[in-house]
Design a protein around this motif. Structure first.
Motif, PDB file in Angstrom:
ATOM      1  N   ARG A  20       0.836  -1.207   0.000  1.00 12.23           N
ATOM      2  CA  ARG A  20       0.000   0.000   0.000  1.00 12.23           C
ATOM      3  C   ARG A  20       0.866   1.251   0.000  1.00 12.23           C
ATOM      4  NH1 ARG A  20      -2.866  -3.416   3.721  1.00 12.23           N
ATOM      5  NH2 ARG A  20      -4.816  -4.142   2.788  1.00 12.23           N
ATOM      6  N   LEU A  21       1.941   1.223   0.770  1.00 11.37           N
ATOM      7  CA  LEU A  21       2.874   2.348   0.765  1.00 11.37           C
ATOM      8  C   LEU A  21       3.469   2.529  -0.626  1.00 11.37           C
ATOM      9  CD1 LEU A  21       4.653   4.491   2.234  1.00 11.37           C
ATOM     10  CD2 LEU A  21       6.288   2.638   2.688  1.00 11.37           C
ATOM     11  N   GLN A  23       2.223   1.917  -3.468  1.00 11.73           N
ATOM     12  CA  GLN A  23       1.256   2.524  -4.377  1.00 11.73           C
ATOM     13  C   GLN A  23       1.030   4.008  -4.094  1.00 11.73           C
ATOM     14  OE1 GLN A  23      -2.222   0.025  -3.953  1.00 11.73           O
ATOM     15  NE2 GLN A  23      -1.126  -1.816  -4.630  1.00 11.73           N
ATOM     16  N   ARG A  24       1.306   4.449  -2.851  1.00  8.78           N
ATOM     17  CA  ARG A  24       1.045   5.842  -2.482  1.00  8.78           C
ATOM     18  C   ARG A  24       2.197   6.781  -2.825  1.00  8.78           C
ATOM     19  NH1 ARG A  24      -0.886   3.710   2.492  1.00  8.78           N
ATOM     20  NH2 ARG A  24       1.009   4.426   3.555  1.00  8.78           N
ATOM     21  N   GLY A  26       4.378   9.275  -4.470  1.00  4.25           N
ATOM     22  CA  GLY A  26       4.044  10.156  -5.591  1.00  4.25           C
ATOM     23  C   GLY A  26       4.691  11.512  -5.482  1.00  4.25           C
ATOM     24  N   CYS A 127      -2.830  12.078   8.009  1.00  9.15           N
ATOM     25  CA  CYS A 127      -2.578  13.289   7.227  1.00  9.15           C
ATOM     26  C   CYS A 127      -3.448  14.466   7.637  1.00  9.15           C
ATOM     27  CB  CYS A 127      -2.769  12.991   5.740  1.00  9.15           C
ATOM     28  SG  CYS A 127      -1.512  11.870   5.087  1.00  9.15           S
ATOM     29  N   ASP A 140       2.907  10.146   3.843  1.00 10.08           N
ATOM     30  CA  ASP A 140       1.867   9.315   4.462  1.00 10.08           C
ATOM     31  C   ASP A 140       2.356   7.880   4.659  1.00 10.08           C
ATOM     32  OD1 ASP A 140      -0.453   8.098   5.294  1.00 10.08           O
ATOM     33  OD2 ASP A 140      -1.538   8.371   3.404  1.00 10.08           O
ATOM     34  N   THR A 160       6.566   0.287   8.020  1.00 13.11           N
ATOM     35  CA  THR A 160       6.265   1.187   6.909  1.00 13.11           C
ATOM     36  C   THR A 160       7.040   2.491   7.035  1.00 13.11           C
ATOM     37  OG1 THR A 160       4.035   0.245   6.758  1.00 13.11           O
ATOM     38  CG2 THR A 160       4.390   2.362   5.695  1.00 13.11           C
TER      39      THR A 160
END
Length: 323
Positions: A20-21, A23-24, A26, A127, A140, A160
């Protein structure tokens, strides 16, 4: 209880949160890297702050950044409020770690960091938290579930956060063009330091320690040359001095199994042409990487014109405690 299965469940949950990390990642990450680059380029330093488990991860981040040439101070929050704020200079940048973003001690430090006009990067799992709202850049690290069966002990969340910090340090390293020679300068101790500070020319075999032959040399003569040099390989050199190939004890064994009468044949029939080679002025660390990548035991050392000048054997690296 099936302990291995329970362990696999913990690992599986943490892997899922890391996905999940992944994919985030950016634009916020790119902004953070640019902020870090700008700070260091202006001769500023990085100030890392965290409390509890986040503090532990912050200390690891600071150590990694320092080891890769990014000047970093890990500032204890409690000490900061009792005099250690003096370590902060104009132009520094603060990296603040708190999963909840509401850690009281860290929020108590925040106004003083703002008063000193520091840019801030928040690494948090919330956040919408107070820390995130007052940061210039937010990274995040939220998780949907801890690996703890009670969903209480920080596990997936700390993993994470740790991985994101490693990503920051490594991407910053690449963005700044940090090289192995820079790494060597900062790691002089132990086997790592020896490997990074030592040149190939310092560890290679040369002179009488090297069996140097020509393509026309017979297999028998090549073996005799290897015996005299106490080496498991002979360097095959063209008449003009350039590298032709390498003939090893392994080459002999493989050929002998097919033909017992190879002793009088020239080594050119059995040698390895265009063998793995490395220049003498390279770092010994590159020898280690080359050995591992090519799965060979011997590397021919050449000069800038491609002429063989020595040989590195894996046994030499072990003897010199470079592996």
């Amino acid at each position: 209880m099936n302990h291995p299965e329970l362990a696999r469940r913990v690992i599986r949950l943490e892997i899922e949160e890391l996905e999940r990390l992944h994919q985030r990642i950016g634009t916020a990450f790119s902004e953070a890297i640019q902020m870090l680059q700008d700070c260091l380029a202006a001769r500023g330093k990085l100030i890392v702050c965290g409390v509890g488990k986040s503090g532990n991860i912050g200390r690891k981040l600071a150590a990694t950044l320092n080891s890769t040439g990014a000047t970093t101070v890990c500032l204890d929050v409690g000490d900061a409020l009792h005099g250690d704020l003096g370590v902060i200079d104009p132009g520094d940048l603060a990296i603040l770690l708190s999963y909840s973003g509401e850690t009281a001690e860290l929020l108590g430090l925040l106004p003083h960091i703002k008063r000193l006009n520091l840019s801030t990067i928040a690494i948090t799992g919330v956040c919408s938290s107070t820390l995130a709202r007052h940061a210039d850049c937010v990274l995040d690290v939220a998780v949907t579930k801890e690996a703890c069966p009670l969903n209480l002990a920080p596990t997936a969340s700390t993993t994470t956060m740790l991985v994101l910090c490693d990503a920051l340090a490594m991407v910053l390293l690449e963005a700044r063009g940090f090289q192995s020679s820079d790494f060597a300068r900062l790691h002089p101790g132990g086997s790592l330091g020896r490997a990074l500070l030592t040149r190939v020319s310092d560890v290679m075999r040369q002179g009488a320690q090297v069996a140097l032959i020509t393509p026309d040399t017979s297999v028998q003569e090549a073996l005799q040359a290897m015996t005299r040099a106490r080496s498991g390989a002979a360097i095959v050199q063209e008449p003009d001095g350039t590298l032709a190939g390498v003939f090893t004890h392994g080459d002999f064994v493989r050929a002998f199994q097919k033909d017992h009468a190879i002793a009088v044949h020239p080594v050119s029939q059995y040698m390895t042409p265009r063998p793995v080679s490395i220049q003498a002025d390279k770092l010994a660390a590159e020898v280690l990487a080359t050995l591992q990548t090519n799965r060979v035991d011997d590397i021919v050392v050449v000069d800038a014109e491609g002429r063989p000048v020595g040989l590195v054997d894996t046994q030499d690296l072990t003897r010199l405690r470079l592996v």
